[in-house]
Enzyme design. Structure first.
Site, PDB file in Angstrom:
ATOM      1  N   CYS A  90       0.833  -1.207   0.000  1.00 52.11           N
ATOM      2  CA  CYS A  90       0.000   0.000   0.000  1.00 52.11           C
ATOM      3  C   CYS A  90       0.868   1.258   0.000  1.00 52.11           C
ATOM      4  CB  CYS A  90      -1.007  -0.020   1.135  1.00 52.11           C
ATOM      5  SG  CYS A  90      -2.405   1.105   0.838  1.00 52.11           S
ATOM      6  N   HIS A 180      -3.730  -4.277   0.901  1.00 50.85           N
ATOM      7  CA  HIS A 180      -3.204  -4.834   2.149  1.00 50.85           C
ATOM      8  C   HIS A 180      -3.398  -6.343   2.185  1.00 50.85           C
ATOM      9  CE1 HIS A 180      -2.553  -0.936   4.096  1.00 50.85           C
ATOM     10  NE2 HIS A 180      -3.677  -0.551   3.512  1.00 50.85           N
ATOM     11  N   GLU A 182      -1.582  -7.755   5.096  1.00 53.04           N
ATOM     12  CA  GLU A 182      -0.977  -7.934   6.414  1.00 53.04           C
ATOM     13  C   GLU A 182      -1.954  -7.759   7.566  1.00 53.04           C
ATOM     14  OE1 GLU A 182      -0.953  -3.512   5.876  1.00 53.04           O
ATOM     15  OE2 GLU A 182      -1.064  -5.323   4.663  1.00 53.04           O
TER      16      GLU A 182
END
Length: 252
Positions: A90, A180, A182
């Site tokens: 990102c 994303h 994570e």
């Protein structure tokens, strides 16, 4: 497989390595996590076999209030030029693009927030990290800036209808992903709580615990093996991609 040492840069306290960090260590990597607002960013990658840069709520060039961003961009550019495996997530992808000749701006169609599918491009089918992903992998978005122009040397690997530059590669092994992978349920809900104006742009129910739990299970199925392949790349057990001819990275 050897144990690659990865430098993990966290530009913002709201976006820790979380699940991605677990996947990387489970795959055999040793992580050196640097929280950029509290410690200096290394000048080089001596002693490291890979670099990961996470996300954050700031703009990629917001150096006046986040002066460490300039150091992160310099390190990302150096890694990309030097052939060190890089994964920018990102904001990390935006910083990598900005550092190597791309352009990052406010998203002209509004924020991209929530769980979506992206589509692999032709080049992804022969890419070391992306080849084994499904045609349309699940991702989680939470961003109001976008990469409007990729660096001149970049290879586009995945797109979405709203914003096309979802994933790209520089050289043989520097990657940026605009989404994303994570996050956890708790992190996603914290972002929605802290940025309600962005959360309101998502589909109804996006931040319900049950929906986020299902989404993150799908993310893990797809992106855990991706993270493992990045560790293999850093360890030298997976060969980098062959860059297209006549493509060189601009000087930072």
């Amino acid at each position: 497989m050897s144990t690659p040492r990865l430098l993990v840069i966290q530009p913002d306290e709201t976006d820790p390595p979380a699940t991605l960090g677990d996947w990387l260590t489970d795959a055999g990597a040793q992580l050196d996590i640097r929280r950029a607002w509290t410690v200096e960013i290394p000048d080089n990658l001596d002693g490291y076999q890979g670099l990961v840069c996470l996300g954050g709520g700031m703009n990629a060039e917001e150096d006046d209030t986040h002066p460490w961003l300039a150091d992160i961009r310099r390190l990302l550019a150096s890694a990309a030029h030097g052939g060190t495996p890089v994964l920018g997530v990102c904001l990390g992808a935006q910083l990598l693009a900005s550092a190597t000749g791309g352009r990052v701006t406010k998203a002209d169609k509004g924020p991209e927030v929530g769980g979506y599918l992206i589509a692999k491009k032709d080049a992804a089918w022969t890419d070391p990290l992306f080849a084994e992903l499904p045609l349309m992998p699940d991702v989680f978005h939470f961003h109001a800036d976008v990469i409007t122009s990729l660096p001149p040397s970049a290879v586009l690997l995945a797109s979405s209808p709203k914003y096309p530059n979802q994933a790209y590669r520089l050289g043989g092994c520097a990657y940026g992903i605009q989404f994303h992978i994570e996050t956890t349920v708790e992190i996603a809900q914290a972002w929605a709580h802290d940025s309600p104006e962005m959360a309101e742009t998502a589909k109804p129910g996006t931040f319900d615990a049950a929906n986020l739990t299902e989404l993150h299970a799908d993310l893990a199925e797809t992106w855990r093996p991706f993270a493992a392949r990045f560790v293999q790349l850093a360890a030298g057990d997976l060969q980098p991609a062959t860059p297209p001819p006549n493509r060189t990275l601009p000087l930072a």
